[in-house]
Scaffold this motif. Structure first.
Motif, mmCIF file in Angstrom:
data_model
loop_
_atom_site.group_PDB
_atom_site.id
_atom_site.type_symbol
_atom_site.label_atom_id
_atom_site.label_comp_id
_atom_site.label_asym_id
_atom_site.label_seq_id
_atom_site.Cartn_x
_atom_site.Cartn_y
_atom_site.Cartn_z
ATOM 1 N N UNK A 90 7.265 3.048 -8.116
ATOM 2 C CA UNK A 90 7.370 2.962 -8.822
ATOM 3 C C UNK A 90 6.379 1.510 -8.135
ATOM 4 N N UNK A 91 6.170 2.168 -7.142
ATOM 5 C CA UNK A 91 5.293 0.655 -6.221
ATOM 6 C C UNK A 91 5.167 1.659 -5.231
ATOM 7 N N UNK A 92 4.072 1.973 -4.566
ATOM 8 C CA UNK A 92 3.448 2.726 -3.600
ATOM 9 C C UNK A 92 2.042 2.046 -2.854
ATOM 10 N N UNK A 101 -2.775 -0.622 -2.600
ATOM 11 C CA UNK A 101 -3.092 -1.982 -1.656
ATOM 12 C C UNK A 101 -4.972 -1.650 -0.612
ATOM 13 N N UNK A 102 -5.290 -2.424 -0.633
ATOM 14 C CA UNK A 102 -7.058 -1.914 0.498
ATOM 15 C C UNK A 102 -6.705 -1.591 1.049
ATOM 16 N N UNK A 103 -5.185 -3.054 1.964
ATOM 17 C CA UNK A 103 -5.488 -2.364 3.199
ATOM 18 C C UNK A 103 -4.472 -1.279 4.138
ATOM 19 N N UNK A 104 -3.756 -0.582 3.025
ATOM 20 C CA UNK A 104 -4.107 0.406 2.998
ATOM 21 C C UNK A 104 -4.437 1.882 2.332
ATOM 22 N N UNK A 105 -5.125 1.501 1.731
ATOM 23 C CA UNK A 105 -6.255 2.809 0.813
ATOM 24 C C UNK A 105 -7.012 2.760 1.454
ATOM 25 N N UNK A 106 -8.039 1.738 2.575
ATOM 26 C CA UNK A 106 -9.169 1.428 2.635
ATOM 27 C C UNK A 106 -8.972 2.736 4.532
ATOM 28 N N UNK A 107 -7.906 2.822 5.524
ATOM 29 C CA UNK A 107 -7.879 3.342 6.348
ATOM 30 C C UNK A 107 -7.647 4.614 6.229
ATOM 31 N N UNK A 118 7.773 6.341 10.472
ATOM 32 C CA UNK A 118 6.698 8.083 9.133
ATOM 33 C C UNK A 118 7.367 7.561 7.939
ATOM 34 N N UNK A 119 7.465 6.758 7.097
ATOM 35 C CA UNK A 119 7.694 7.137 5.885
ATOM 36 C C UNK A 119 7.404 5.787 5.103
ATOM 37 N N UNK A 120 6.642 6.435 4.361
ATOM 38 C CA UNK A 120 6.328 5.591 3.188
ATOM 39 C C UNK A 120 7.040 3.835 2.541
ATOM 40 N N UNK A 121 6.241 2.837 2.696
ATOM 41 C CA UNK A 121 6.717 1.841 2.038
ATOM 42 C C UNK A 121 6.996 1.733 0.270
ATOM 43 N N UNK A 122 7.763 1.289 -0.039
ATOM 44 C CA UNK A 122 8.134 0.909 -1.496
ATOM 45 C C UNK A 122 8.896 2.008 -1.884
ATOM 46 N N UNK A 123 8.669 2.697 -3.231
ATOM 47 C CA UNK A 123 8.891 3.727 -4.253
ATOM 48 C C UNK A 123 7.826 4.792 -4.660
#
Length: 511
Positions: free
Chosen positions: A199-201, A206-212, A192-197
């Motif tokens: 400074x890098x989210x 990224x399209x694969x995450x944003x489009x959903x 349930x946590x977001x990857x990255x941080x």
């Protein structure tokens, strides 16, 4: 309660007074251990030869939550220090099989959160990530078992939140380091946590995450990841509470319209070949006002696409059907409601096609609700006038959901696609204009029919009418192809076309 024990020679563990959060474990909800057998809602597991300490630990886990110090002390008391290694190996096996739940207790001892299995997966705790954390933008919160459950799409695990999480959850809406590590571990294990941080989210970049959209992704992941759900496929999970619905809806009391039965041999002699129908198929967004669709044509289309050719009883006792189009498990839950604006030989209004009797049943006269449905179809196809007929495709959900779990609704949507293509090909062979819609208003359908939307609701719509002579407005795909060819021929770029000329797509996607 949470049991905390001090091992010989150790300093006391962190307590409520020190303001710390404690990790505890237990068997899954409803689980029990007796006579070497561990029983859970997924079935029974025979664990084989166990040490007295392991048996005592499993009995304790079946009764309440305990932290690692308490269980280790119990093992040492029965098996000595040498029993700890064997216990840790067994515990790892139990977590890998999802046979242990983990929880976090707050400084006051009250439960903050619990990691539970909602599908089939391991509950082995992951380490807390280093640095700031936040919740995944795809995580969803829903009521469950008298609490709120936080889930990530596709995960077999959920984190149930207690009252102690109230002040902590809002912190996780942005990158933070203020959330206690034990709770972070539960959330990380559940995915349930977001990857990255910060400074890098990737979820923001990224399209694969944003489009959903989170709800779309949850639906996709749940129905395409069998391990994320407790049951998958033909589980008959409601069969002990409800009987199967009949294959054909009960006949209505109102007026009926007997439909002419087409001559299939004569049709076969004049019909297009399958290849010709496939190659000529297109979406047509215009109808011939001088020569509207006829009752005979509507009757033929319905007969060739959705009539019931025969019924039989499955091995599970459910009444099944044979129709010209396929259906998973032969359940055939789809109903077709012709909404007639103009059809020669038929009064305007909303009808239901009775596939077992090849009749139209009167549902309702034109009114505000049917006007909304017509307006939606007209807007979705960008037609200049009202469509002659809108075929409202409804599903009797219980026909599928009585048998299938998790995949029931996506199976219904697959059936809608099958029906769309069947109607397209038959309409093309008949020389009719047809256009499938990508969206509709199930609330307006409920208002027009009086149907309970949880029992029967629209899942698709097609616009049907007579095909006008000469050039017609066809599918956006065809139009786009022509525009692309014209652009290539002239060397003009899409950017050079004024926005007003490019904004011709309907608000509701048509096919």
């Amino acid at each position: 309660m949470t049991s905390t024990t001090t091992l010989p020679g150790e300093a006391p563990p962190a307590s409520a007074a020190s303001g710390t959060y404690t990790l505890t474990s237990r068997l899954p909800r409803g689980g029990a251990f007796q006579n070497g057998q561990l029983t859970t809602r997924f079935g029974a597991v025979r664990l084989g030869a166990l040490t007295p300490g392991a048996e005592a630990a499993l009995r304790a886990f079946g009764e309440d939550d305990h932290d690692e110090a308490a269980i280790s002390a119990l093992i040492v008391a029965h098996d000595g220090e040498t029993g700890l290694l064997r216990w840790h190996i067994l515990r790892s096996r139990l977590e890998a099989a999802g046979l242990l739940e983990h929880a976090v207790a707050g400084p006051d001892g009250a439960p903050v959160a619990r990691l539970v299995t909602v599908g089939r997966g391991a509950t082995t705790l992951k380490p807390a990530p280093r640095g700031p954390v936040r919740l995944s933008r795809h995580a969803l919160l829903s009521p469950a078992e008298g609490t709120l459950a936080l889930r990530a799409p596709g995960s077999p695990l959920a984190v149930e939140l207690g009252a102690g999480a109230t002040a902590l959850l809002p912190l996780l809406t942005t990158w933070t380091q203020e959330v206690p590590a034990p709770l972070v571990r539960l959330l990380a294990t559940a995915g349930a946590l977001a990857p990255g941080g910060p400074d890098a989210d990737p979820q923001a970049e990224e399209r694969g995450s944003v489009q959903w959209d989170p709800i779309d992704l949850a639906f996709h992941a749940r129905t395409r990841t069998p391990a994320s759900a407790p049951g998958y496929g033909g589980t008959y999970r409601h069969a002990d509470r409800f009987g199967p619905e009949p294959v054909a809806a009960p006949a209505a009391d109102g007026p009926r319209v007997a439909l002419p039965v087409p001559d299939l041999e004569a049709i076969a002699a004049r019909d297009l070949t399958l290849t010709e129908a496939i190659e000529q198929r297109t979406s047509t967004r215009a109808h011939d006002p001088e020569h509207p669709l006829t009752l005979t044509q509507l009757a033929e289309l319905l007969y060739r696409t959705v009539r019931i050719r025969g019924t039989f009883t499955g091995s599970d006792g459910q009444e099944l059907a044979d129709r010209p189009l396929p259906s998973g498990g032969a359940v055939h839950e789809l109903e077709v409601y012709p909404l007639v604006t103009r059809c020669e030989g038929l009064e305007p209004g909303l009808y239901r096609y009775a596939p077992d009797r090849h009749e139209l049943e009167w549902v309702s006269a034109p009114g505000p609700a049917t006007a909304t449905l017509v307006k939606e179809a007209r807007g979705g196809t960008m037609m200049d006038g009202d469509p002659q007929v809108v075929l409202l495709v409804a599903a009797r959900f219980g026909r599928v959901m009585w048998k299938y779990e998790t995949v029931a609704y996506p199976l219904i949507l697959k059936h809608v696609g099958v029906l769309y293509q069947t109607v397209y090909l038959v309409a093309t062979a008949m020389g009719l204009a047809v256009c499938g819609l990508g969206g509709g208003d199930t609330s307006a359908f409920a208002a027009a029919t009086g149907r309970d939307p949880l029992l029967e609701g629209t899942v698709g719509e097609l616009v049907l009418g007579s095909r006008p002579a000469g050039p017609v407005a066809t599918s956006t795909a065809t139009t786009a192809t022509a525009a692309t060819a014209a652009t290539a021929a002239t060397g003009a770029s899409a950017a050079a076309v004024p926005a007003a000329e490019r904004a011709t797509e309907p608000a509701t996607a048509g096919f």
